[in-house]
Design an enzyme around this catalytic site. Structure first.
Site, mmCIF file in Angstrom:
data_model
loop_
_atom_site.group_PDB
_atom_site.id
_atom_site.type_symbol
_atom_site.label_atom_id
_atom_site.label_comp_id
_atom_site.label_asym_id
_atom_site.label_seq_id
_atom_site.Cartn_x
_atom_site.Cartn_y
_atom_site.Cartn_z
ATOM 1 N N GLY A 11 0.850 -1.203 0.000
ATOM 2 C CA GLY A 11 0.000 0.000 0.000
ATOM 3 C C GLY A 11 0.873 1.236 0.000
ATOM 4 C CB ALA A 12 4.402 1.531 -1.056
ATOM 5 N N GLY A 14 -0.167 4.837 -0.597
ATOM 6 C CA GLY A 14 -1.278 5.342 0.211
ATOM 7 C C GLY A 14 -0.851 6.377 1.243
ATOM 8 N NE ARG A 92 -17.330 -2.009 6.366
ATOM 9 C CZ ARG A 92 -17.988 -3.063 6.849
ATOM 10 N NH1 ARG A 92 -19.164 -3.381 6.370
ATOM 11 N NH2 ARG A 92 -17.478 -3.787 7.819
ATOM 12 C CB VAL A 129 -0.867 -1.191 9.108
ATOM 13 C CG1 VAL A 129 -1.570 0.125 9.397
ATOM 14 C CG2 VAL A 129 0.497 -1.222 9.806
ATOM 15 N N GLY A 130 -3.193 -2.838 7.657
ATOM 16 C CA GLY A 130 -4.441 -2.770 6.886
ATOM 17 C C GLY A 130 -5.565 -3.530 7.573
ATOM 18 C CG ASN A 131 -8.218 -1.758 10.048
ATOM 19 O OD1 ASN A 131 -7.818 -2.467 10.956
ATOM 20 N ND2 ASN A 131 -8.181 -0.436 10.094
ATOM 21 C CG ASP A 159 -6.047 0.887 18.836
ATOM 22 O OD1 ASP A 159 -6.821 1.715 18.325
ATOM 23 O OD2 ASP A 159 -5.690 -0.158 18.258
ATOM 24 C CG HIS A 187 -6.997 -1.845 15.022
ATOM 25 N ND1 HIS A 187 -6.764 -0.708 15.728
ATOM 26 C CD2 HIS A 187 -7.262 -1.442 13.759
ATOM 27 C CE1 HIS A 187 -6.874 0.342 14.934
ATOM 28 N NE2 HIS A 187 -7.185 -0.080 13.734
HETATM 29 P P1 NDP Z 1 -4.376 4.333 4.213
HETATM 30 O O1 NDP Z 1 -2.934 4.292 3.919
HETATM 31 O O2 NDP Z 1 -4.955 5.517 4.891
HETATM 32 O O3 NDP Z 1 -4.818 3.054 5.055
HETATM 33 C C1 NDP Z 1 -4.351 1.762 4.733
HETATM 34 C C2 NDP Z 1 -4.946 0.738 5.644
HETATM 35 O O4 NDP Z 1 -4.545 0.970 6.980
HETATM 36 C C3 NDP Z 1 -6.471 0.713 5.670
HETATM 37 O O5 NDP Z 1 -6.892 -0.635 5.646
HETATM 38 C C4 NDP Z 1 -6.791 1.343 6.981
HETATM 39 O O6 NDP Z 1 -7.990 0.847 7.528
HETATM 40 C C5 NDP Z 1 -5.656 0.823 7.796
HETATM 41 N N1 NDP Z 1 -5.515 1.364 9.140
HETATM 42 C C6 NDP Z 1 -5.189 0.626 10.223
HETATM 43 N N2 NDP Z 1 -5.158 1.349 11.302
HETATM 44 C C7 NDP Z 1 -5.479 2.579 10.941
HETATM 45 C C8 NDP Z 1 -5.643 3.754 11.656
HETATM 46 N N3 NDP Z 1 -5.502 3.769 12.961
HETATM 47 N N4 NDP Z 1 -5.964 4.867 10.987
HETATM 48 C C9 NDP Z 1 -6.145 4.820 9.663
HETATM 49 N N5 NDP Z 1 -6.026 3.716 8.939
HETATM 50 C C10 NDP Z 1 -5.711 2.596 9.567
HETATM 51 O O7 NDP Z 1 -5.219 4.049 2.893
HETATM 52 P P2 NDP Z 1 -5.005 4.588 1.415
HETATM 53 O O8 NDP Z 1 -6.294 4.262 0.739
HETATM 54 O O9 NDP Z 1 -4.431 5.942 1.388
HETATM 55 O O10 NDP Z 1 -3.880 3.650 0.864
HETATM 56 C C11 NDP Z 1 -4.039 2.291 0.705
HETATM 57 C C12 NDP Z 1 -3.158 1.860 -0.435
HETATM 58 O O11 NDP Z 1 -3.133 0.459 -0.418
HETATM 59 C C13 NDP Z 1 -3.681 2.287 -1.811
HETATM 60 O O12 NDP Z 1 -2.626 2.945 -2.468
HETATM 61 C C14 NDP Z 1 -4.023 0.972 -2.494
HETATM 62 O O13 NDP Z 1 -3.685 0.979 -3.856
HETATM 63 C C15 NDP Z 1 -3.118 0.035 -1.746
HETATM 64 N N6 NDP Z 1 -3.443 -1.376 -1.742
HETATM 65 C C16 NDP Z 1 -2.364 -2.190 -1.928
HETATM 66 C C17 NDP Z 1 -2.506 -3.528 -1.935
HETATM 67 C C18 NDP Z 1 -1.296 -4.346 -2.166
HETATM 68 O O14 NDP Z 1 -0.188 -3.874 -1.961
HETATM 69 N N7 NDP Z 1 -1.456 -5.574 -2.595
HETATM 70 C C19 NDP Z 1 -3.818 -4.175 -1.755
HETATM 71 C C20 NDP Z 1 -4.884 -3.240 -1.531
HETATM 72 C C21 NDP Z 1 -4.685 -1.875 -1.525
HETATM 73 P P3 NDP Z 1 -9.434 1.531 7.289
HETATM 74 O O15 NDP Z 1 -9.788 1.194 5.861
HETATM 75 O O16 NDP Z 1 -10.281 0.841 8.306
HETATM 76 O O17 NDP Z 1 -9.240 2.996 7.526
#
Ligand code: NDP
Length: 328
Positions: A11-12, A14, A92, A129-131, A159, A187
């Site tokens: 998710g680099a 993001g 979601r 980290v991803g939920n 948390d 979490h």
């Molecule tokens: P973020 O970087 O803001 O968030 C990423 C994940 O972290 C989400 O699941 C988010 O959960 C979670 N998370 C966990 N704890 C926390 C917290 N305390 N506060 C906020 N988030 C938290 O999301 P972006 O959409 O900016 O970036 C995600 C990236 O991931 C995108 O670039 C997408 O393309 C990529 N991605 C990569 C994948 C891969 O490498 N195979 C697969 C899927 C996506 P929550 O949704 O509950 O906020």
């Protein structure tokens, strides 16, 4: 110079990764002596944006940053990883049921677990980290049979840090004077922030608070709902604080926790505190020599017991759902 450490971040492109990568490159995760090789993983649609992030990393001219590689294939992205921080997850979206979310992420984390199994370094440490983070970690763990289960962890440090911040605010004491905070369970909104063992300046937190109603009426719901409050205020979910917590988690796991204190990490249960073995649940842990240990022997009163059990029940339901879907 020390041996470089390979860190894979998914998710680099993001928001959280944007708060995380530059600090890893600056040495905030592994220390000022350890060179870093970054491997950045994204889905194909985000690779363009990721190239921009890689350019910015290059422009930081970080002395510790040996290389930056980009991948959209997990088998390449986890190649030789010593540390893997799994941030990317499917969020979601409108009209998506909980089961759809578990299925979408189940596929991602099963695949990444298999890729870690096949290509990561033998000493790999994984932070999800991803939920839904705990269950995503469980899926990755169960798809990586050759990697010891103990290497799979999920983030509850944000948390934990939020709980410290609320107690600091309430007592007027600096955050640094607070020790032995604990987050139990998932979490999610069922997590249980527990200050019954915490200390403020060496004194029991309970004495420093003065009034016990604050714990159940203010402290616990504020910590549980903090993520939602930030989305409301900022119009976007917490990113810099989540990145900081991910750094704290890995730094303490690798470099150790201070004497007399502990941190919260979601780790595979060994059955401690009545949490079924194998569930990835948050516990108080100490870290030394690159390994964590669940703190043993804490007294759990009735109030805490009920809250831990409720969060663990949610984790069991998530595990049952992903087993049914065939991911764990
Ligand atoms: P973020 O970087 O803001 O968030 C990423 C994940 O972290 C989400 O699941 C988010 O959960 C979670 N998370 C966990 N704890 C926390 C917290 N305390 N506060 C906020 N988030 C938290 O999301 P972006 O959409 O900016 O970036 C995600 C990236 O991931 C995108 O670039 C997408 O393309 C990529 N991605 C990569 C994948 C891969 O490498 N195979 C697969 C899927 C996506 P929550 O949704 O509950 O906020």
């Amino acid at each position: 110079a020390r041996t470089p450490v390979t860190v894979t971040v998914t998710g680099a492109a993001g928001q959280i990764a944007y708060g995380l990568l530059f600090r890893i490159a600056a040495g905030a995760m592994l220390g000022p002596q350890t060179p870093v090789r970054l491997r950045l993983l994204e889905i194909p649609a985000a690779v363009g944006a990721l190239e921009g992030v890689a350019m910015e990393l290059e422009d930081g001219a970080f002395g510790l940053l040996e290389s930056v590689d980009i991948a959209d294939d997990p088998w390449l992205g986890f190649d030789g990883a010593n540390i893997a921080v799994l941030v990317g997850a499917r969020p979601r979206t409108a009209g998506m049921e909980r089961s759809d979310l578990l299925a979408a992420n189940g596929a991602i984390f099963a695949d990444q677990g298999a890729a870690i199994n096949a290509s990561a370094a033998p000493d790999v440490k994984v932070l999800v980290v991803g939920n839904p983070a705990n269950t995503n970690a469980l899926i990755a763990m169960n798809n990586a049979p050759d990697v010891p289960d103990a290497r799979f962890t999920a983030l509850t440090r944000l948390d934990h840090n939020r709980a410290i911040a609320q107690l600091a605010r309430r007592t007027g004491a600096p955050a640094a004077s607070i020790a032995r905070m604990t987050i139990w369970g998932n979490h999610s909104a069922t997590q249980y922030p527990d200050l019954s063992h915490a200390t403020v300046g060496g004194r029991p937190a309970i004495d420093a608070i003065g009034e016990t109603a604050w714990v159940s009426e203010d402290f616990i719901p504020t910590v549980q709902q903090r993520g939602t409050a930030i989305i409301k205020a900022r119009g976007a979910s917490s990113a810099a604080s989540a990145a900081g917590a991910a750094l704290d988690h890995v730094r303490d796991w690798v470099r150790g926790t201070p004497d007399g204190d502990w941190v919260s990490m979601a780790v595979p249960s060994d059955g401690s505190y009545g949490v079924p073995e194998g569930l990835i649940s948050s516990f108080p842990v100490t870290c030394a020599d690159g390994e964590y240990r669940i703190v043993t022997g804490l007294e759990i009163d009735e109030f805490s017991r009920a809250r831990i059990d409720a969060s663990v029940a949610e984790l069991q339901a998530e595990r049952d759902a992903v087993i049914e879907l065939g991911y764990a």
